[in-house]
Scaffold this motif. Structure first.
Motif, short mmCIF file in Angstrom:
data_model
loop_
_atom_site.label_atom_id
_atom_site.label_comp_id
_atom_site.label_asym_id
_atom_site.label_seq_id
_atom_site.Cartn_x
_atom_site.Cartn_y
_atom_site.Cartn_z
N GLY A 60 3.89 -2.91 -5.11
CA GLY A 60 2.94 -3.83 -4.46
C GLY A 60 3.57 -5.15 -4.07
N LYS A 61 4.63 -5.55 -4.77
CA LYS A 61 5.33 -6.79 -4.41
C LYS A 61 5.99 -6.65 -3.05
N VAL A 62 6.49 -5.46 -2.74
CA VAL A 62 7.07 -5.20 -1.42
C VAL A 62 5.96 -5.26 -0.38
N CYS A 63 4.83 -4.61 -0.67
CA CYS A 63 3.70 -4.58 0.25
C CYS A 63 3.19 -5.98 0.57
N LEU A 64 3.29 -6.88 -0.40
CA LEU A 64 2.79 -8.24 -0.22
C LEU A 64 3.85 -9.20 0.32
N GLY A 65 5.01 -8.65 0.68
CA GLY A 65 6.03 -9.46 1.32
C GLY A 65 6.90 -10.27 0.38
N ALA A 66 7.10 -9.81 -0.85
CA ALA A 66 7.91 -10.56 -1.80
C ALA A 66 9.33 -10.75 -1.31
N ALA A 67 9.85 -9.78 -0.54
CA ALA A 67 11.24 -9.88 -0.07
C ALA A 67 11.42 -11.06 0.88
N LYS A 82 -1.94 -9.86 -7.60
CA LYS A 82 -2.33 -8.92 -6.55
C LYS A 82 -1.50 -7.64 -6.47
N HIS A 83 -0.28 -7.63 -7.00
CA HIS A 83 0.59 -6.49 -6.70
C HIS A 83 0.15 -5.15 -7.30
N PRO A 84 -0.54 -5.10 -8.46
CA PRO A 84 -0.95 -3.77 -8.95
C PRO A 84 -1.90 -3.04 -7.99
N VAL A 85 -2.88 -3.76 -7.45
CA VAL A 85 -3.83 -3.16 -6.52
C VAL A 85 -3.16 -2.86 -5.18
N ALA A 86 -2.31 -3.77 -4.71
CA ALA A 86 -1.61 -3.54 -3.44
C ALA A 86 -0.73 -2.30 -3.52
N ASP A 89 -3.00 0.84 -3.59
CA ASP A 89 -3.56 1.10 -2.26
C ASP A 89 -2.50 1.71 -1.34
N PHE A 90 -1.30 1.17 -1.38
CA PHE A 90 -0.21 1.66 -0.54
C PHE A 90 0.10 3.12 -0.85
N LEU A 91 0.24 3.44 -2.13
CA LEU A 91 0.62 4.80 -2.53
C LEU A 91 -0.52 5.80 -2.38
N SER A 92 -1.75 5.33 -2.28
CA SER A 92 -2.89 6.24 -2.15
C SER A 92 -2.85 7.02 -0.84
N ARG A 93 -2.04 6.59 0.09
CA ARG A 93 -1.92 7.28 1.38
C ARG A 93 -1.06 8.54 1.28
N ILE A 94 -0.38 8.71 0.15
CA ILE A 94 0.52 9.85 -0.03
C ILE A 94 -0.03 10.71 -1.16
N SER A 95 -0.48 11.90 -0.82
CA SER A 95 -1.21 12.73 -1.80
C SER A 95 -0.38 13.07 -3.03
N SER A 96 0.94 13.17 -2.90
CA SER A 96 1.77 13.54 -4.06
C SER A 96 1.85 12.43 -5.11
N PHE A 97 1.37 11.23 -4.77
CA PHE A 97 1.39 10.11 -5.71
C PHE A 97 0.05 9.93 -6.43
N LYS A 98 -0.94 10.76 -6.13
CA LYS A 98 -2.29 10.50 -6.65
C LYS A 98 -2.35 10.47 -8.18
N ASN A 99 -1.49 11.25 -8.86
CA ASN A 99 -1.53 11.28 -10.32
C ASN A 99 -0.94 10.04 -10.98
N ILE A 100 -0.16 9.27 -10.24
CA ILE A 100 0.49 8.10 -10.85
C ILE A 100 -0.20 6.78 -10.49
N ILE A 101 -1.13 6.83 -9.54
CA ILE A 101 -1.78 5.60 -9.08
C ILE A 101 -2.53 4.86 -10.20
N PRO A 102 -3.27 5.55 -11.09
CA PRO A 102 -3.96 4.80 -12.16
C PRO A 102 -3.00 4.00 -13.05
N ALA A 103 -1.83 4.55 -13.35
CA ALA A 103 -0.86 3.83 -14.19
C ALA A 103 -0.32 2.60 -13.47
#
Length: 196
Positions: A60-67, A82-86, A89-103
């Motif tokens: 999420g830090k990458v998604c929020l422009g930390a770089a 903000k980075h945990p939710v960001a 949200d970003f990974l929710s677009r890829i179905s193979s990541f659905k099991n790791i999103i809650p963590a």
């Protein structure tokens, strides 16, 4: 799909490459999280999912422009909130990541319910998130030890033991983590060498 996952994992390292204070952080947290998951009796598939979540816990830090920011991502208060939710949200677009999103979404929750983003408490926090929280905290403490400390890992263990009752972590998991570190002392010392 496998190529997409590899690309995402590389992207997760982008923030670390911009800031030497966090270089290698996600890989160390991934390794420690996997080891702790296995020690708690989690099966191999779930342990690998927890490791993957740990590798991506700061995406999420990458998604929020930390770089693009001048400050170290670990010192930016807005990113911390903000980075945990960001990332989730970003990974929710890829179905193979659905099991790791809650963590990933819950890795800054606290055992006492005072964490973010949802104020989850106790066992309501996903096990993967509780494991990553301990490994993440340990790595940040060990990595920030000043020069000349004989054993950054040992100092980090002492700090976490002192803060055991702070309400941040699952105390049973923390006890297992400390036991794991004591068993794997040589490996841990290699991950956190003394700074001269």
């Amino acid at each position: 799909l496998e190529q997409a996952e590899k690309m995402i994992l590389k992207l997760a390292c982008a923030v670390e490459s911009k800031c030497k204070c966090s270089m290698g952080h996600s890989e160390r947290v991934g390794s420690l999280s996997y080891e702790l998951a296995r020690m708690t009796g989690v099966d191999e598939i779930e342990a690998l999912n927890i490791k993957k979540a740990a590798l991506l816990h700061d995406i999420g830090k990458v998604c929020l422009g930390a770089a693009k920011k001048k400050t170290c991502p670990d010192e930016d208060a807005e990113l911390a909130v903000k980075h945990p939710v960001a990332g989730a949200d970003f990974l929710s677009r890829i179905s193979s990541f659905k099991n790791i999103i809650p963590a990933i979404k819950s890795h800054h929750e606290r055992w006492d319910g005072e964490g973010i983003p949802e104020g989850l408490k106790g066992a309501a926090i996903p096990l993967g998130a509780r494991i990553i929280s301990i490994a993440d905290s340990f790595d940040r403490i060990a990595s920030k030890q000043p020069s000349g400390v004989p054993s950054p890992a040992l100092e980090a263990v002492r700090t976490m033991k002192d803060e055991r009752s702070s309400g941040q972590w699952d105390s049973e998991l923390l006890s297992e983590f400390v036991e794991m570190l004591e068993r794997r002392n040589a490996l841990i010392e290699d991950l956190y060498p003394r700074k001269l």
